[in-house]
Design an enzyme around this catalytic site. Sequence first.
Site, short mmCIF file in Angstrom:
data_model
loop_
_atom_site.label_atom_id
_atom_site.label_comp_id
_atom_site.label_asym_id
_atom_site.label_seq_id
_atom_site.Cartn_x
_atom_site.Cartn_y
_atom_site.Cartn_z
NE ARG A 103 -3.88 0.64 1.92
CZ ARG A 103 -5.11 0.81 2.42
NH1 ARG A 103 -5.33 1.67 3.39
NH2 ARG A 103 -6.13 0.15 1.92
CG HIS A 130 -8.46 0.05 -2.80
ND1 HIS A 130 -7.69 -1.02 -2.43
CD2 HIS A 130 -9.14 0.42 -1.67
CE1 HIS A 130 -7.89 -1.28 -1.14
NE2 HIS A 130 -8.76 -0.43 -0.66
CD GLN A 133 -13.12 -1.67 -0.60
OE1 GLN A 133 -12.29 -1.58 0.30
NE2 GLN A 133 -14.34 -2.13 -0.38
CG ASP A 222 -13.43 6.48 -0.97
OD1 ASP A 222 -13.33 6.40 0.27
OD2 ASP A 222 -12.45 6.38 -1.75
CB CYS A 262 -14.10 1.39 0.18
SG CYS A 262 -13.69 3.13 0.19
NE ARG A 290 -10.80 -5.25 0.81
CZ ARG A 290 -9.93 -4.27 1.10
NH1 ARG A 290 -10.33 -3.18 1.69
NH2 ARG A 290 -8.66 -4.36 0.76
N1 NVA Z 1 -9.93 6.82 -1.45
C1 NVA Z 1 -9.56 6.40 -0.11
C2 NVA Z 1 -9.82 4.95 0.06
C3 NVA Z 1 -9.54 4.41 1.44
C4 NVA Z 1 -9.78 2.94 1.54
C5 NVA Z 1 -8.10 6.73 0.14
O1 NVA Z 1 -7.29 6.52 -0.77
O2 NVA Z 1 -7.78 7.20 1.22
N1 CP Z 2 -11.32 0.02 2.51
C1 CP Z 2 -10.04 -0.03 2.89
O1 CP Z 2 -9.13 -0.28 2.12
O2 CP Z 2 -9.85 0.23 4.22
P1 CP Z 2 -8.46 0.40 4.95
O3 CP Z 2 -7.89 1.72 4.53
O4 CP Z 2 -8.80 0.36 6.42
O5 CP Z 2 -7.56 -0.72 4.55
#
Ligand code: NVA
Ligand code: CP
Length: 306
Positions: A103, A130, A133, A222, A262, A290
Amino acid sequence: MKRDLLTLRDLTVEEIHYLLARARHLKEDWRAGKLEPSLNRKVLGMIFVKPSTRTRVSFEAAMYRLGGQCIFMTEKDSQISRKEPLADMARVLSRYVDAIAVRTFAHDDVEELARFASVPVINGLTDLFHPCQILADLMTIEEKRGSLENLKVAWIGDGNNVAHSWINAAALLGFTLSLACPEGYLPDSAILGRAQSEVPGKILLTQNPRGAAASADVLYTDVWASMGQEEEADARMKVFRGYQINRELLASASPDALVLHCLPAHRGEEITEEVLEGPQSVVFDEAENRLHIQMALLEWLLCGKK
Ligand code: NVA
Ligand code: CP
């Protein structure tokens, strides 16, 4: 040859359906207490430069539940913080672990890791995509609706990483996706343009949330400010005000529409407490899935089809 999952485009339609079916099967085995230790002695390396609850814990739990182990590192714990080249990291980690979940911010970084790693690399979220997800989201929708046929999904809010993965999903699977995003916060034009040319008329962009939501089977949103955009949060709050999933917007969707998010959610911003906690919201089943899709994905990448 090793396979990576950097975007949904790394999968064929057949593979997506295989993973969804396998995840359903593993979910049943998990519920019945009958999971086989198919990842016995396998090790997943995890490099997380951004925070995570669901992605981290679902990957770790998936490995442990299938008999494997994980090694989790943040940027600080590793030599990335001292600028060790990703190409070196990838080659070294490949000597120790069976797959790497990442990540991070720049999507180029997971591409670089995947290029040099001899083990599968899994994108656990970048600024651009992502994919894991959306696999869990598709599993949830299929589970609740019975199928993904004639599906209409409305994306309300930022044209961000999760939206991009939805766009890829629509291009691959051919369902209808209407994105309502404010000017200046549209999805990446190359990602959108490519997908629109592949499935003409199926992926629509509007600035009208009600138009996007009209007769939708799924309303999805989101956060307005993603990780790394914290300083823009106040400005974004103003721009996105009309892009909230609330009772009124839900009323314009199909009567049995599902609400997905998400998570983490910002109640009162992109979604109201009432809708998030309401009967049409499936966000906690979505979060649970997930785990199941991650089990299916890890098993497939490390051991092949079952
Ligand atoms: N768009 C959000 C998704 C978090 C799971 C982010 O990138 O922070
Ligand atoms: N939805 C998701 O990816 O959550 P986290 O940021 O907690 O991993």
